[in-house]
Design a protein around this motif. Structure first.
Motif, mmCIF file in Angstrom:
data_model
loop_
_atom_site.group_PDB
_atom_site.id
_atom_site.type_symbol
_atom_site.label_atom_id
_atom_site.label_comp_id
_atom_site.label_asym_id
_atom_site.label_seq_id
_atom_site.Cartn_x
_atom_site.Cartn_y
_atom_site.Cartn_z
ATOM 1 N N LEU A 278 39.832 50.373 43.904
ATOM 2 C CA LEU A 278 40.416 49.598 42.842
ATOM 3 C C LEU A 278 41.102 48.480 43.041
ATOM 4 O O LEU A 278 41.999 47.868 43.126
ATOM 5 C CB LEU A 278 40.683 50.253 41.443
ATOM 6 N N ASN A 279 40.675 46.563 42.025
ATOM 7 C CA ASN A 279 40.846 46.243 42.155
ATOM 8 C C ASN A 279 41.323 44.885 41.256
ATOM 9 O O ASN A 279 40.265 45.605 40.664
ATOM 10 C CB ASN A 279 40.510 44.768 43.330
ATOM 11 N N PHE A 280 42.220 44.857 41.064
ATOM 12 C CA PHE A 280 42.325 43.788 39.223
ATOM 13 C C PHE A 280 42.261 42.796 39.539
ATOM 14 O O PHE A 280 43.027 41.742 40.125
ATOM 15 C CB PHE A 280 43.776 43.919 38.567
ATOM 16 N N VAL A 281 41.339 42.189 38.849
ATOM 17 C CA VAL A 281 40.978 40.811 38.891
ATOM 18 C C VAL A 281 41.726 39.500 38.569
ATOM 19 O O VAL A 281 42.376 38.889 37.997
ATOM 20 C CB VAL A 281 39.620 40.126 39.157
ATOM 21 N N GLY A 282 41.853 40.575 37.147
ATOM 22 C CA GLY A 282 42.853 39.486 36.216
ATOM 23 C C GLY A 282 42.749 40.516 34.501
ATOM 24 O O GLY A 282 42.504 41.611 34.334
#
Length: 199
Positions: free
Chosen positions: A180-184
């Protein structure tokens, strides 16, 4: 006699309320058709004056449910949604005892809500974009947030929800978090009176 025949609209053997009964059925049917209107976009529609009744006869009214955009081709697992619910009126007696108590403590006899959800999933980049989720308590305040995640798709979340913890559910969570990556993300609260009511 002839005077009675002149004011009788139904043929012999039919009750006098026959025509009125069917007129009411047709009128109600047409009113339901009129409640659905074309939306402001090619994919859109608006349904007005919705009444929801629970098995225990508690009712909730929704002024309008507007669909601006929706993945009709994948309606069970849509890849994009843009919807708004306006004037959802929830009376206190439609809530459980705890909900009624909380509402009374805040000085409300009922809640009127507006909500918006704008969501898109891009399968190629495995990006989930909740561009806008807004929930407004009329005369209370509005909470809105947006979040964009990459590296996962809705199927991952669905599979996670159905995992049995005894069969590696914790490992599945860790694997999902690793990808999981938080882009914004953004969260905003606009107070109208809810903070004062809470104090």
């Amino acid at each position: 006699g002839s005077a009675a025949a002149a004011i009788t609209r139904t043929p012999a053997g039919h009750p006098e309320g026959y025509l009125e009964g069917f007129a009411n059925i047709y009128r109600n049917f047409i009113n339901h058709i009129r409640a659905v209107e074309a939306g402001t976009t090619p994919n859109g529609l608006v349904i007005k004056d919705i009444v929801l009744t629970s098995p225990d006869k508690k009712t909730m009214r929704i002024g309008a449910f507007e669909v601006r955009n929706y993945d009709w081709d994948n309606s069970k697992e849509p890849t994009f949604i843009d919807i708004t619910i306006r004037q959802a009126a929830i009376p206190a007696d439609a809530m459980d005892e705890e909900g009624q108590k909380g509402l009374k403590e805040l000085g409300y006899e009922s809640l009127t809500l507006n909500a918006t959800l704008t969501y898109k999933f891009d399968a190629a980049s495995k990006t989930i974009d909740v561009a806008n989720f807004a929930l407004e308590v009329v005369d209370g305040g509005e909470l809105s947030f947006s979040i964009k995640l990459s590296g996962i798709d809705p199927a991952d979340l669905k599979g996670l929800a159905s995992e049995d913890k005894e069969k590696g559910g914790e490992q599945a969570v860790m694997g999902l978090l690793a990808r999981l990556n938080f882009v914004g993300a953004k969260i905003v609260f606009k107070d109208k009176s809810i903070v004062q009511r809470l104090i």
